[in-house]
Design an enzyme around this catalytic site. Structure first.
Site, mmCIF file in Angstrom:
data_model
loop_
_atom_site.group_PDB
_atom_site.id
_atom_site.type_symbol
_atom_site.label_atom_id
_atom_site.label_comp_id
_atom_site.label_asym_id
_atom_site.label_seq_id
_atom_site.Cartn_x
_atom_site.Cartn_y
_atom_site.Cartn_z
ATOM 1 N N ASP A 175 -25.409 48.770 12.770
ATOM 2 C CA ASP A 175 -24.655 47.416 13.368
ATOM 3 C C ASP A 175 -24.631 47.165 12.274
ATOM 4 O O ASP A 175 -24.863 46.266 10.988
ATOM 5 C CB ASP A 175 -25.830 46.807 13.457
ATOM 6 C CG ASP A 175 -26.048 45.798 14.354
ATOM 7 O OD1 ASP A 175 -24.923 45.480 14.345
ATOM 8 O OD2 ASP A 175 -26.262 44.482 14.046
ATOM 9 N N HIS A 348 -28.926 39.683 14.871
ATOM 10 C CA HIS A 348 -28.368 41.065 13.994
ATOM 11 C C HIS A 348 -28.294 40.172 12.402
ATOM 12 O O HIS A 348 -28.215 38.994 11.623
ATOM 13 C CB HIS A 348 -26.797 40.881 14.135
ATOM 14 C CG HIS A 348 -26.628 41.532 15.681
ATOM 15 N ND1 HIS A 348 -25.907 41.996 16.578
ATOM 16 C CD2 HIS A 348 -26.389 40.785 16.834
ATOM 17 C CE1 HIS A 348 -26.615 42.476 17.791
ATOM 18 N NE2 HIS A 348 -26.419 41.233 18.190
HETATM 19 ZN ZN LIG Z 1 -25.308 44.337 21.485
HETATM 20 ZN ZN LIG Z 2 -28.357 43.586 21.363
#
Ligand SMILES: [Zn+2]
Ligand SMILES: [Zn+2]
Length: 534
Positions: A175, A348
């Site tokens: 990610d 994130h």
């Molecule tokens: Zn996402």
């Molecule tokens: Zn997500």
């Protein structure tokens, strides 16, 4: 619009099936989903759908792609609880096909063994995947950050990532959303102090807007409500829906005596209530934007109240959110946004978290995923810094990456377009929707010109309608004759603030006309309101 296809021999799996929300230029389009047409050419049948977590950009397209998948849908219980009702809305009963999995579970599909790993993110029950393939182990992180003190005690499974790294990982797909942020994103708990200050100082009602899926954030607010003796109301459809699922599954723990309905709010003193509302992105029909223009059935803002914006503003929504803030300010309520107090953390991982995962996994190949190209490229640079022996593969949508005895390389590019969905007909419409003649011929285009005083919000003249591609029949002619009156009544009955706000007014016009056409001719023409302020 996250979606990844993994294939080994005859077995293919899909990882996630997300949507993207349309940019404002795509009139009449409700959702954008990935185009799977390219798969037809490949002759691939998909044996399973694997879900990393329950965010819309990962699960929103499931109903539209399910008929291409022959097998089960694997996901965590919370993810599947969000998917079930979504499918029901489309008349699909997935029933037995929904297979819940836990971290460290494994399922085998053909030559592929999939291991599920716990990761922390902004919602409960998120998973990374270790795909054990004949070519080696591929790790797909899903969306993650490294929250060492997660609200539910379920930390990212760094131990297993390290073990896999020690025994050799072929590729890491990671990610990249926050690759351009230095340091650490921080724990969800970091916002507690900021909210505590809000609770300690608020003289009236506290209204918090956050994403409906941010269950950890809801938990923090509910805990503080308990501590400060306030009742909690979930306001807005999405918020009520998700909180009920979270309560049912025990992902959200709240004493039942704390919970009240939005219709009960008026029975309490403002200083005894905290509301959790939808509308953090300024969506015109969501709870907070309605409250802000004093057009909510149960909630009225007053000068002692405080409104907390506890969510990232998705790029493109800045103006809409600013408008809501202006309206809140007109009500006299105090506004707390990120930057004034620490009331939001990202789900994130930032640079240091991303580096940690690379150094634990030490993959032979590194593929940055999820993020814009600039973030992917930053992430790639980090990978070579942390683990110089890794080979970075930069992929774009549609690239086909092949792993075999001679290594990994991009071997093909398939068309990976997007499909625009008109939700009211739950069907697909072709790209370039405005130019799609079929669609225009079927439902047509209606341009509405409204001249309104920006001061008083009073119509200067009756609305004018210009149509294109609308079938000429008696029913349409009737509707077109009536439309200016219906619109005039609709606009005049709206609160002044809505009438003087072009964004909200356009939404009102669109809804009034959509309703009229739907009811009278069963059609949904594209409606293009033009507001002239005079
Ligand atoms: Zn996402
Ligand atoms: Zn997500």
């Amino acid at each position: 619009m996250n979606m990844l296809l993994v294939r080994s021999g005859d077995t293919a799996l899909l990882i996630d099936a997300g949507v993207m929300f349309p940019e404002p230029e795509l009139f009449g389009v409700d959702l954008v989903i990935p185009d799977l047409g390219a798969l037809d050419a490949y002759g691939v049948t998909i044996s399973a759908l694997i879900l990393t977590h329950g965010h819309e950009d990962h699960i929103g397209a499931i109903a539209h792609v399910l008929d291409r998948i022959s097998g089960p849908i694997y996901g965590s219980p919370f993810t599947l609880a969000l998917v079930g009702p979504k499918l029901e809305e489309h008349g699909i009963d997935a029933g037995e096909r929904l297979k819940p999995v836990k971290p460290r579970d494994e399922v085998t599909i053909g030559p592929l063994r999939i291991e599920f790993l716990r990761v922390t993110h902004s919602m409960p029950d998120c998973l990374a995947l270790a795909l054990h393939t004949p070519a080696g182990v591929i790790i797909h992180t899903g969306d993650f950050k490294i929250d060492q003190t997660p609200m539910d005690g379920e930390a990212t499974d760094l131990h297993r990532l390290a073990e896999l790294g020690a025994s050799g990982v072929l590729a890491l797909l990671s990610d990249s959303t926050n690759a351009d942020r230095p340091g650490y994103s921080g724990s969800e708990r970091d916002v507690i102090a900021g909210f505590e200050e809000v609770f300690a100082n608020a003289g009236g009602m506290i209204v918090v807007t956050a994403f409906a899926s941010s269950v950890y954030r809801h938990q923090i607010i509910c805990d503080l409500a308990d501590q400060f003796d306030r009742k909690v109301a979930f306001v807005g459809r999405g918020m009520q829906h998700t909180s009920q699922i979270a309560l049912d599954l025990g992902a959200l723990k709240v004493k039942s005596r704390l919970l009240i309905r939005d219709s009960e709010i008026r029975d309490y003193h403002a200083e005894d209530v905290v509301c959790l509302c939808t509308g953090s992105q300024g969506e015109p029909m969501a709870a907070l934007p309605r409250i802000a223009i004093d057009d909510h059935r149960h909630i009225k803002l007053a000068a002692e109240d405080v409104v907390v914006f506890s969510a990232r503003i998705i790029p493109g929504n800045e103006k809409a959110v600013a408008r809501v803030m202006n309206h809140v300010a007109r009500r006299g309520a105090d506004i707390v946004a990120d930057g004034q107090k620490h009331i939001h953390v990202s789900g994130h991982g930032s640079e240091e978290e991303l580096k940690l995962v690379i150094s634990l996994v030490r993959p032979r190949y590194f593929v940055p995923i999820h993020g814009e190209y600039r973030q992917l490229s930053r992430h790639a640079r980090m990978a070579t810094l942390v683990h110089p022996r890794t080979t970075v593969l930069m992929l774009e949508d549609g690239d086909v990456l092949r792993f075999d005895a001679s290594g990994a390389r991009v071997v093909d590019k398939v068309p990976a377009g997007r499909v625009l969905i008109d939700g009211t007909r739950s069907g697909e419409i072709a790209d370039e929707v405005l130019r799609d003649r079929k669609h225009l011929a079927g439902d047509g285009l209606v341009v509405v010109v409204v001249a309104i005083s920006s001061q008083t919000g009073i119509l200067e003249q009756p609305p004018e309608l210009i149509t294109r591609g609308l079938a000429v029949d008696a029913r349409h002619a009737d509707v077109l004759r009536e439309a200016p009156d219906v619109l005039t009544r609709g606009i005049e009955s709206a609160p002044r603030e809505e009438r003087t706000d072009p964004g909200l007014l356009k939404e009102r016009i669109r809804l009034e006309l959509q309703r009229l056409f739907k009811k009278r001719v069963g059609r949904r023409p594209l409606i293009l309101p033009v507001v002239m302020e005079v």
